[in-house]
Design an enzyme around this catalytic site. Structure first.
Site, PDB file in Angstrom:
ATOM      1  N   HIS A  21       0.876  -1.173   0.000  1.00  0.00           N
ATOM      2  CA  HIS A  21       0.000   0.000   0.000  1.00  0.00           C
ATOM      3  C   HIS A  21       0.914   1.223   0.000  1.00  0.00           C
ATOM      4  CE1 HIS A  21      -4.054   1.526   0.490  1.00  0.00           C
ATOM      5  NE2 HIS A  21      -3.658   2.335   1.453  1.00  0.00           N
ATOM      6  N   LYS A 166     -10.266   6.185  -3.687  1.00  0.00           N
ATOM      7  CA  LYS A 166      -9.337   7.255  -3.305  1.00  0.00           C
ATOM      8  C   LYS A 166      -7.953   6.859  -3.809  1.00  0.00           C
ATOM      9  CE  LYS A 166      -7.527   8.519   1.303  1.00  0.00           C
ATOM     10  NZ  LYS A 166      -7.935   9.115   2.583  1.00  0.00           N
ATOM     11  N   LYS A 168      -3.886   7.543  -3.691  1.00  0.00           N
ATOM     12  CA  LYS A 168      -2.845   8.158  -2.873  1.00  0.00           C
ATOM     13  C   LYS A 168      -1.791   8.710  -3.824  1.00  0.00           C
ATOM     14  CE  LYS A 168      -3.015   7.684   1.077  1.00  0.00           C
ATOM     15  NZ  LYS A 168      -3.830   8.298   2.176  1.00  0.00           N
ATOM     16  N   ASP A 197      -5.737  11.771  -2.239  1.00  0.00           N
ATOM     17  CA  ASP A 197      -5.143  12.175  -0.958  1.00  0.00           C
ATOM     18  C   ASP A 197      -3.660  12.408  -1.192  1.00  0.00           C
ATOM     19  OD1 ASP A 197      -4.434  12.660   1.628  1.00  0.00           O
ATOM     20  OD2 ASP A 197      -5.098  10.731   2.434  1.00  0.00           O
ATOM     21  N   GLU A 223      -7.814  15.762  -0.917  1.00  0.00           N
ATOM     22  CA  GLU A 223      -7.534  15.644   0.519  1.00  0.00           C
ATOM     23  C   GLU A 223      -6.116  16.111   0.846  1.00  0.00           C
ATOM     24  OE1 GLU A 223      -8.534  11.781   2.043  1.00  0.00           O
ATOM     25  OE2 GLU A 223      -7.409  12.054   3.891  1.00  0.00           O
ATOM     26  N   ASP A 248      -7.257  16.738   6.436  1.00  0.00           N
ATOM     27  CA  ASP A 248      -7.091  15.502   7.211  1.00  0.00           C
ATOM     28  C   ASP A 248      -6.047  15.757   8.304  1.00  0.00           C
ATOM     29  OD1 ASP A 248      -6.765  13.028   8.286  1.00  0.00           O
ATOM     30  OD2 ASP A 248      -5.940  12.058   6.510  1.00  0.00           O
ATOM     31  N   LYS A 272     -11.246  11.366  12.415  1.00  0.00           N
ATOM     32  CA  LYS A 272     -10.679  10.066  12.781  1.00  0.00           C
ATOM     33  C   LYS A 272     -10.673   9.994  14.295  1.00  0.00           C
ATOM     34  CE  LYS A 272      -7.758   9.822   8.676  1.00  0.00           C
ATOM     35  NZ  LYS A 272      -6.435   9.691   8.062  1.00  0.00           N
ATOM     36  N   GLU A 326     -14.176   5.877   4.867  1.00  0.00           N
ATOM     37  CA  GLU A 326     -13.127   5.051   4.246  1.00  0.00           C
ATOM     38  C   GLU A 326     -12.727   3.942   5.220  1.00  0.00           C
ATOM     39  OE1 GLU A 326      -9.868   7.825   3.559  1.00  0.00           O
ATOM     40  OE2 GLU A 326      -9.457   7.955   5.699  1.00  0.00           O
TER      41      GLU A 326
END
Ligand code: MUC
Ligand code: MG
Length: 375
Positions: A21, A166, A168, A197, A223, A248, A272, A326
């Site tokens: 990831h 989304k 990255k 993001d 984001e 964020d 979050k 998410e």
């Protein structure tokens, strides 16, 4: 005599991810969860989780630091406290330690789980009740390869698991990132929403160039394009572009939220529970957004099932959650340490129904994946 807190254990758990990831600041091959087990004198155990991304690369608490903080400072402060008085327990923790929101979040979650089990109600009911029992969940495409990301998205659309993706970005140059995102959006068309993001990686000039092109490509949400401290930059970008800008890293708790709304820095806040020091802190942050007309999004620190379901209980109780969530963390992990994994279907996460969080630890799996049991 109310039940007292008798023991608190913090356990490092390393779980493999289903694929690498890639984020702007780290590439994850596994995820480390900090699992908390809090026991009380009436024989109840509450569980919680504090998980971050890429060691210290996302925030200023690492998994190892969180365990040390709990073992050395926070657990001793909780022992002997009234297990049913979560407000008093959290106030005590805030006196003993400044900051350390992730560690405090895990402990607050464990206290809420225990209280829910004690009263035989779900955590969402302790929070006043769920106004939604299912939460829309997006998926992050972050394999690092454009074609592989498109194939992954097609598969997940066909399975009706996700219809928002989304991406990255922020690792490569702006033009390469824009090309990558535009190819994915062109392949998916109107069948899916696509958000990006940047994880703070762009300068203001990078962001001006990048957002202009992403807006033209039909991207739905941008984001945290620029560094969290640079509120003026975020405000200028939010004023300049029609595509919504989401904060964020820049919004941890209600204090940040207040500053961001004061200066009109963002159209959307990513909430979050870990960043806000727990579910209650997240809800206080949401209240500021509500008062200012800022839309909300249910974010993740890529927690496993315990942290994701704790977040889901909190998000289920919010008056508005215009941008969905998410909460896909458990799906990124190859295996789990709970007996029944969270349920995802028809583009939604379904809130479990049992008391507390509605989850149980799988002891054999926990024994297998805990770091201190392996050579
Ligand atoms: C972040 O920065 O928002 C959420 C999804 C994902 O892939 O990483 C996270 C963290
Ligand atoms: Mg983010």
């Amino acid at each position: 005599m109310n039940a007292q807190i008798t023991s608190v254990e913090a356990i490092l758990v390393d779980l493999p991810t289903i694929r690498a990831h890639q984020l702007a600041m780290a590439t994850m091959q596994q995820q480390t969860l900090v699992i908390v087990r809090l026991r009380t004198s009436d024989g109840i155990e509450g569980i919680g989780e504090a998980t971050t991304i890429g060691g210290l690369s996302y925030g200023d608490e690492s998994p190892e630091g969180i365990k040390l903080t709990i073992d050395t400072y926070l657990a001793p402060a909780l022992i002997g406290q009234d297990a049913s008085n979560i407000n008093a327990a959290m106030l005590k923790l805030n006196k003993v330690a400044r900051g350390n929101r992730f560690a405090k979040c895990a402990l607050e979650t464990a206290l809420l789980d225990a209280q829910g089990k004690r009263l035989n109600v779900p955590v969402s009911e302790l929070l006043g009740g769920a106004v939604r029992k299912t939460l829309p969940v997006l998926w992050t495409l972050a394999s690092g390869d454009t074609q592989r990301d498109i194939e992954e998205a097609e598969m997940l659309l066909a399975e009706r698991r996700h219809n928002t993706f989304k991406l990255k970005i922020g690792r490569r140059g702006v033009r390469d990132d824009v090309a990558h995102v535009s190819k994915i959006k062109a392949a998916l068309g109107d069948r899916a929403k696509v958000t990006v993001d940047v994880n703070q990686a762009w300068s203001e000039t990078d962001a001006s160039l990048g957002i202009e092109a992403l807006q033209a490509a039909g991207i739905d949400l941008i984001e945290q394009p620029t560094p969290r401290e640079q509120r003026g930059t975020l405000a200028r970008l939010a004023a300049r572009f029609i595509v919504p800008i989401m904060a964020d890293e820049a919004v941890t708790g209600p204090e940040d939220a207040l500053e961001l709304v004061r200066h009109a820095c963002a159209d959307v806040f990513a909430l979050k529970i870990a960043k806000s020091g727990g579910i209650y802190g997240m809800m206080r942050t949401a209240a500021i957004a509500d008062a200012a007309g800022v839309s909300l999004y249910g974010g993740t620190m890529l927690e496993g099932s315990i942290g994701s379901i704790a977040s889901a209980h909190g998000f289920s109780a919010l008056p508005q959650l215009a941008w969905g969530t998410e909460l896909f963390g458990p799906l990124l992990l190859k295996d789990d340490i709970v007996t029944a994994r969270p349920q995802y279907r028809d583009f939604d996460l379904h809130l479990p129904e049992g008391p507390g969080l509605g989850l149980q630890i799988d002891e054999a799996k926990l024994a297998f994946y805990r770091r201190d049991k392996r050579a």
